[in-house]
Design an enzyme around this catalytic site. Structure first.
Site, PDB file in Angstrom:
ATOM      1  N   GLU A 168      31.372  75.527  62.272  1.00 20.40           N
ATOM      2  CA  GLU A 168      29.915  75.714  62.234  1.00 20.40           C
ATOM      3  C   GLU A 168      29.362  75.997  60.831  1.00 20.40           C
ATOM      4  O   GLU A 168      28.625  76.950  60.624  1.00 20.40           O
ATOM      5  CB  GLU A 168      29.511  76.820  63.218  1.00 20.40           C
ATOM      6  CG  GLU A 168      29.962  76.515  64.642  1.00 20.40           C
ATOM      7  CD  GLU A 168      29.697  77.644  65.633  1.00 20.40           C
ATOM      8  OE1 GLU A 168      29.074  78.646  65.269  1.00 20.40           O
ATOM      9  OE2 GLU A 168      30.134  77.494  66.796  1.00 20.40           O
ATOM     10  N   ASN A 209      34.986  71.816  63.054  1.00 21.71           N
ATOM     11  CA  ASN A 209      34.442  71.949  64.421  1.00 21.71           C
ATOM     12  C   ASN A 209      32.982  72.405  64.370  1.00 21.71           C
ATOM     13  O   ASN A 209      32.645  73.308  63.602  1.00 21.71           O
ATOM     14  CB  ASN A 209      35.297  73.007  65.140  1.00 21.71           C
ATOM     15  CG  ASN A 209      35.025  73.129  66.626  1.00 21.71           C
ATOM     16  OD1 ASN A 209      35.004  72.120  67.343  1.00 21.71           O
ATOM     17  ND2 ASN A 209      34.814  74.352  67.105  1.00 21.71           N
ATOM     18  N   HIS A 245      28.583  71.890  73.894  1.00 21.09           N
ATOM     19  CA  HIS A 245      27.900  72.836  74.792  1.00 21.09           C
ATOM     20  C   HIS A 245      26.581  72.165  75.149  1.00 21.09           C
ATOM     21  O   HIS A 245      25.679  72.065  74.313  1.00 21.09           O
ATOM     22  CB  HIS A 245      27.629  74.161  74.079  1.00 21.09           C
ATOM     23  CG  HIS A 245      28.875  74.919  73.724  1.00 21.09           C
ATOM     24  ND1 HIS A 245      29.734  75.419  74.687  1.00 21.09           N
ATOM     25  CD2 HIS A 245      29.427  75.247  72.533  1.00 21.09           C
ATOM     26  CE1 HIS A 245      30.741  76.043  74.089  1.00 21.09           C
ATOM     27  NE2 HIS A 245      30.590  75.944  72.785  1.00 21.09           N
ATOM     28  N   GLU A 273      34.810  72.338  73.173  1.00 20.97           N
ATOM     29  CA  GLU A 273      34.272  73.514  73.879  1.00 20.97           C
ATOM     30  C   GLU A 273      33.345  73.076  75.008  1.00 20.97           C
ATOM     31  O   GLU A 273      32.297  73.666  75.249  1.00 20.97           O
ATOM     32  CB  GLU A 273      33.522  74.425  72.891  1.00 20.97           C
ATOM     33  CG  GLU A 273      34.377  74.858  71.725  1.00 20.97           C
ATOM     34  CD  GLU A 273      33.688  75.850  70.784  1.00 20.97           C
ATOM     35  OE1 GLU A 273      32.661  76.456  71.155  1.00 20.97           O
ATOM     36  OE2 GLU A 273      34.194  76.018  69.654  1.00 20.97           O
ATOM     37  N   ASP A 275      31.118  72.442  77.954  1.00 19.50           N
ATOM     38  CA  ASP A 275      30.542  73.034  79.166  1.00 19.50           C
ATOM     39  C   ASP A 275      29.148  72.458  79.329  1.00 19.50           C
ATOM     40  O   ASP A 275      28.465  72.188  78.353  1.00 19.50           O
ATOM     41  CB  ASP A 275      30.585  74.577  79.183  1.00 19.50           C
ATOM     42  CG  ASP A 275      29.970  75.254  77.983  1.00 19.50           C
ATOM     43  OD1 ASP A 275      29.305  74.584  77.167  1.00 19.50           O
ATOM     44  OD2 ASP A 275      30.140  76.483  77.858  1.00 19.50           O
TER      45      ASP A 275
HETATM   46  O1  9MR Z   1      33.129  82.314  74.106  1.00 22.74           O
HETATM   47  C1  9MR Z   1      33.092  83.154  72.980  1.00 22.74           C
HETATM   48  C2  9MR Z   1      32.508  84.498  73.368  1.00 22.74           C
HETATM   49  O2  9MR Z   1      33.398  85.183  74.222  1.00 22.74           O
HETATM   50  C3  9MR Z   1      32.237  85.330  72.126  1.00 22.74           C
HETATM   51  O3  9MR Z   1      31.571  86.521  72.494  1.00 22.74           O
HETATM   52  C4  9MR Z   1      31.408  84.519  71.164  1.00 22.74           C
HETATM   53  C5  9MR Z   1      31.108  85.304  69.907  1.00 22.74           C
HETATM   54  O4  9MR Z   1      30.343  84.606  69.013  1.00 22.74           O
HETATM   55  O5  9MR Z   1      32.083  83.329  70.819  1.00 22.74           O
HETATM   56  C6  9MR Z   1      32.248  82.499  71.917  1.00 22.74           C
HETATM   57  O6  9MR Z   1      32.849  81.282  71.542  1.00 22.74           O
HETATM   58  C7  9MR Z   1      32.139  80.485  70.607  1.00 22.74           C
HETATM   59  C8  9MR Z   1      33.165  79.702  69.811  1.00 22.74           C
HETATM   60  O7  9MR Z   1      34.103  80.583  69.248  1.00 22.74           O
HETATM   61  C9  9MR Z   1      32.514  78.871  68.735  1.00 22.74           C
HETATM   62  N1  9MR Z   1      31.483  78.010  69.293  1.00 22.74           N
HETATM   63  C10 9MR Z   1      30.505  78.661  70.156  1.00 22.74           C
HETATM   64  C11 9MR Z   1      31.221  79.448  71.245  1.00 22.74           C
HETATM   65  C12 9MR Z   1      30.202  80.033  72.220  1.00 22.74           C
HETATM   66  O8  9MR Z   1      29.398  80.975  71.586  1.00 22.74           O
END
Ligand code: 9MR
Length: 342
Positions: A168, A209, A245, A273, A275
């Site tokens: 990101e 990513n 997402h 990722e 969903d």
């Molecule tokens: O699913 C993850 C969640 O449990 C955490 O609290 C969060 C913190 O920022 O990160 C989520 O996973 C993220 C991933 O690492 C990167 N892309 C976005 C995902 C959803 O926020």
């Protein structure tokens, strides 16, 4: 290549048939049972494997003790991504102190079940401990970053299929996100990170990513230009991850074309990722579009859903996954299997 029957065989009632027919049916049933291909398309992972793909899930270590969670993971998925356990705040909460316990458990679980592992993630502006954001000198931050990568990717050397090296780093308009890395080190931080990851684990495939990159837009164009530049200059990059997402009815019309243009640069593409918000037919159709796009792109090697069950999803209110809160298979589950040709 193993041929997969398109439809499951119907059970035949023994008593309704003459004995000779019964014998033939019994032999046929035995040979079906003895052939692994007989149920080849009855799980996500076997359906994906029939097209040479891996089907993974993001996993939280603290749910692995829940038997339905673990059994759904073990039955249906051939890949895992630790959802949070490999992130910087967990792995190096204070400078030079490393903590691999939770991630090691996921890795051990995956290895004992023959699952491939996507490492996530070495450099990200979120879940970053305060000591990192507090570093004011660019060269010191670059040292902290490359040391972090050396230690974490080095710890898992030989065990990781793909690493999300940088996550990101771009804004929606294609400019660089003004993270602490960008501000202190400048544009070079991304390639420095990829080079450090390559030294730490030369056999892991290295990915960039990001999200909202699922069609051609300013952000995905900027990433495309970066990958092209890395390829031209020999910066080690092997893969681009598309988080995907998605909201309901939002799979971009050029989803497949976008994956393909990256693949044409000579990198693998991963859906990392996935969903998709919604329910019923709409969600099933949306999932099918994503799977069909991956199937059509030979360098799309892996699809990972961001979780196993709706109840533990980071956006559980959108019920975005393939298993509901009781681990029942949703309509989208079946459409994924059929989109793989199962
Ligand atoms: O699913 C993850 C969640 O449990 C955490 O609290 C969060 C913190 O920022 O990160 C989520 O996973 C993220 C991933 O690492 C990167 N892309 C976005 C995902 C959803 O926020």
């Amino acid at each position: 290549m193993i041929k997969i029957p398109r439809t499951p065989r119907r059970r035949t009632t023994r008593s309704a048939l003459p004995s000779a027919v019964t014998a033939v049916v019994a032999v046929a049933a035995l040979s079906v049972a003895a052939t692994p291909a007989a149920n080849a398309a009855s799980t996500l992972k076997s359906a994906a494997a029939s097209k040479g793909k891996t089907f993974g899930a993001a996993v939280a270590n603290y749910h692995l003790g829940e038997s339905q969670y673990a059994s759904t993971l073990d039955t249906e998925f051939s890949g895992v991504t630790p959802e949070n356990e490999m992130k910087w705040d967990t792995t190096e909460p204070s400078r030079g102190s490393f903590n691999f316990g939770a991630a090691d458990s996921i890795v051990a679980h995956a290895q004992s079940h023959g699952m491939k592992i996507r490492g996530h993630t070495l450099v990200w502006h979120n879940q970053l401990p305060g000591w990192v954001s507090g570093i004011s000198s660019g060269s010191d931050l670059n040292n902290a970053m490359t040391n972090h990568i050396a230690q974490v990717a080095g710890h898992y050397r030989g065990k990781i299929w793909y690493w999300d090296v940088v996550n990101e780093a771009f804004n929606e308009d294609g400019s660089r996100r003004q993270s602490v890395f960008q501000q202190r080190i400048g544009n070079a931080y991304i390639e420095n990170a990829f080079r450090a990851a390559h030294s730490a684990d030369p056999n892991a495939k290295l990915c960039y990513n990001d999200y909202n990159t699922d069609g051609q837009n300013a952000k995905s164009n900027a990433i495309y230009a970066m990958v092209q530049d890395f390829k031209n200059r020999g910066v080690p990059i092997d893969c681009v991850g598309f988080q995907s997402h998605l909201g309901s009815n939002q799979v971009p019309g050029d989803y497949q074309a976008n994956l393909q243009r990256f693949a044409n640069l000579g990198v693998d593409v991963n859906i990392t990722e996935l969903d998709i918000a919604g329910s019923g037919q709409q969600q099933a159709d949306d999932y099918a579009k994503v799977v069909r796009a991956c199937v059509a792109v030979s360098r799309c090697t892996s699809i990972t859903t961001w979780g196993v069950t709706d109840k533990y999803s980071w956006r559980s209110g959108s019920t975005p996954l393939l298993f509901d809160g009781n681990y029942a298979k949703k309509q989208a589950y079946y459409s994924v299997i059929s989109a793989f040709g199962g």
